[in-house]
Design a protein around this motif. Structure first.
Motif, PDB file in Angstrom:
ATOM      1  N   LEU A 124      43.476  40.195  47.378  1.00  0.00           N
ATOM      2  CA  LEU A 124      43.378  38.782  46.486  1.00  0.00           C
ATOM      3  C   LEU A 124      42.415  38.642  46.057  1.00  0.00           C
ATOM      4  CD1 LEU A 124      46.332  36.814  48.587  1.00  0.00           C
ATOM      5  CD2 LEU A 124      46.554  37.883  46.018  1.00  0.00           C
ATOM      6  N   MET A 125      40.932  39.196  46.552  1.00  0.00           N
ATOM      7  CA  MET A 125      39.624  38.364  45.757  1.00  0.00           C
ATOM      8  C   MET A 125      39.762  39.328  44.166  1.00  0.00           C
ATOM      9  SD  MET A 125      38.392  36.823  47.367  1.00  0.00           S
ATOM     10  CE  MET A 125      40.360  35.572  47.841  1.00  0.00           C
ATOM     11  N   PHE A 126      39.589  40.603  44.464  1.00  0.00           N
ATOM     12  CA  PHE A 126      40.379  41.541  43.246  1.00  0.00           C
ATOM     13  C   PHE A 126      40.997  40.880  41.874  1.00  0.00           C
ATOM     14  CE2 PHE A 126      37.940  44.232  46.091  1.00  0.00           C
ATOM     15  CZ  PHE A 126      37.680  45.937  45.443  1.00  0.00           C
ATOM     16  N   GLN A 127      42.218  40.574  42.734  1.00  0.00           N
ATOM     17  CA  GLN A 127      42.989  39.574  41.277  1.00  0.00           C
ATOM     18  C   GLN A 127      42.412  38.435  41.192  1.00  0.00           C
ATOM     19  OE1 GLN A 127      46.498  41.013  44.306  1.00  0.00           O
ATOM     20  NE2 GLN A 127      47.553  40.671  43.252  1.00  0.00           N
ATOM     21  N   LEU A 128      42.063  37.816  41.934  1.00  0.00           N
ATOM     22  CA  LEU A 128      41.289  36.629  41.594  1.00  0.00           C
ATOM     23  C   LEU A 128      40.007  36.795  41.059  1.00  0.00           C
ATOM     24  CD1 LEU A 128      41.256  33.640  42.111  1.00  0.00           C
ATOM     25  CD2 LEU A 128      39.463  33.724  44.021  1.00  0.00           C
ATOM     26  N   GLN A 129      38.811  37.861  40.667  1.00  0.00           N
ATOM     27  CA  GLN A 129      38.581  38.569  39.984  1.00  0.00           C
ATOM     28  C   GLN A 129      39.085  38.406  38.127  1.00  0.00           C
ATOM     29  OE1 GLN A 129      34.917  38.032  40.262  1.00  0.00           O
ATOM     30  NE2 GLN A 129      35.368  37.759  37.722  1.00  0.00           N
ATOM     31  N   ALA A 131      41.663  37.681  37.386  1.00  0.00           N
ATOM     32  CA  ALA A 131      42.308  36.565  36.641  1.00  0.00           C
ATOM     33  C   ALA A 131      41.533  35.404  36.189  1.00  0.00           C
ATOM     34  CB  ALA A 131      43.133  35.579  37.766  1.00  0.00           C
ATOM     35  N   ILE A 132      39.967  35.071  36.635  1.00  0.00           N
ATOM     36  CA  ILE A 132      38.908  34.540  35.760  1.00  0.00           C
ATOM     37  C   ILE A 132      39.019  35.754  35.116  1.00  0.00           C
ATOM     38  CG2 ILE A 132      36.629  34.067  36.865  1.00  0.00           C
ATOM     39  CD1 ILE A 132      37.859  33.133  39.176  1.00  0.00           C
ATOM     40  N   ASP A 133      37.772  36.499  34.839  1.00  0.00           N
ATOM     41  CA  ASP A 133      37.463  37.488  33.595  1.00  0.00           C
ATOM     42  C   ASP A 133      39.037  37.573  32.682  1.00  0.00           C
ATOM     43  OD1 ASP A 133      35.458  38.721  35.244  1.00  0.00           O
ATOM     44  OD2 ASP A 133      35.993  40.311  35.834  1.00  0.00           O
ATOM     45  N   GLU A 134      40.232  37.195  32.594  1.00  0.00           N
ATOM     46  CA  GLU A 134      40.850  37.056  31.897  1.00  0.00           C
ATOM     47  C   GLU A 134      40.940  36.130  31.030  1.00  0.00           C
ATOM     48  OE1 GLU A 134      44.029  38.897  29.355  1.00  0.00           O
ATOM     49  OE2 GLU A 134      43.182  39.590  30.682  1.00  0.00           O
TER      50      GLU A 134
END
Length: 144
Positions: A124-129, A131-134
């Protein structure tokens, strides 16, 4: 300048050679900078240490690759979720990880569940990063 991706660690090769110390096909600069590998350093996929149970620890590069792959599977299943959704999911997974640790410690629970919950949270931390990048976050508290 890309030389492909290393099959062992998943990192990009430079000039066709890996920059990871543990790969046999590593770039010569690795040995020049870090020195020759000792026998202990050659233990594949470990950081040279052991856990309290006496088993070798998985090196952080391989943990990151594994968690990133799990995150990619999550995105393929659920799509790229928004930051708020991922934060809520992370809080839920943190709670499940805490519960797994306490149950393993105090209630004779399954210790392997700890790793499963940690893997879920780390992905989830990868996904959060991503999402923030996107989607850049509003800086003034306003709408996007």
């Amino acid at each position: 300048m890309s030389g492909g991706v290393c099959e062992s660690c998943g990192l990009e090769k430079i000039g066709g050679k890996c920059l990871t110390r543990w790969c046999d096909d590593r770039h010569p600069i690795v040995d020049e900078v870090l020195g020759e590998l000792s026998g202990r350093d050659r233990e594949v996929r470990t950081d040279g240490g052991t856990s309290s149970s006496g088993t070798e620890r998985e090196h952080h590069l391989f943990l990151g690759k594994r968690w990133g792959e799990k995150a990619q599977e999550n995105v393929e299943k659920w799509g790229l979720q928004d930051v708020e959704t991922l934060l809520l999911a992370a809080v839920e997974e943190q709670g499940e990880l805490t519960q797994a640790v306490l149950e393993a410690r105090d209630e004779n629970g399954d210790p392997s569940r700890i790793q499963d919950e940690l893997d879920d949270l780390a992905a989830l931390m990868f996904q959060l990063q991503w999402a923030i990048d996107e989607h850049s976050l509003p800086k003034d508290g306003g709408s996007r």
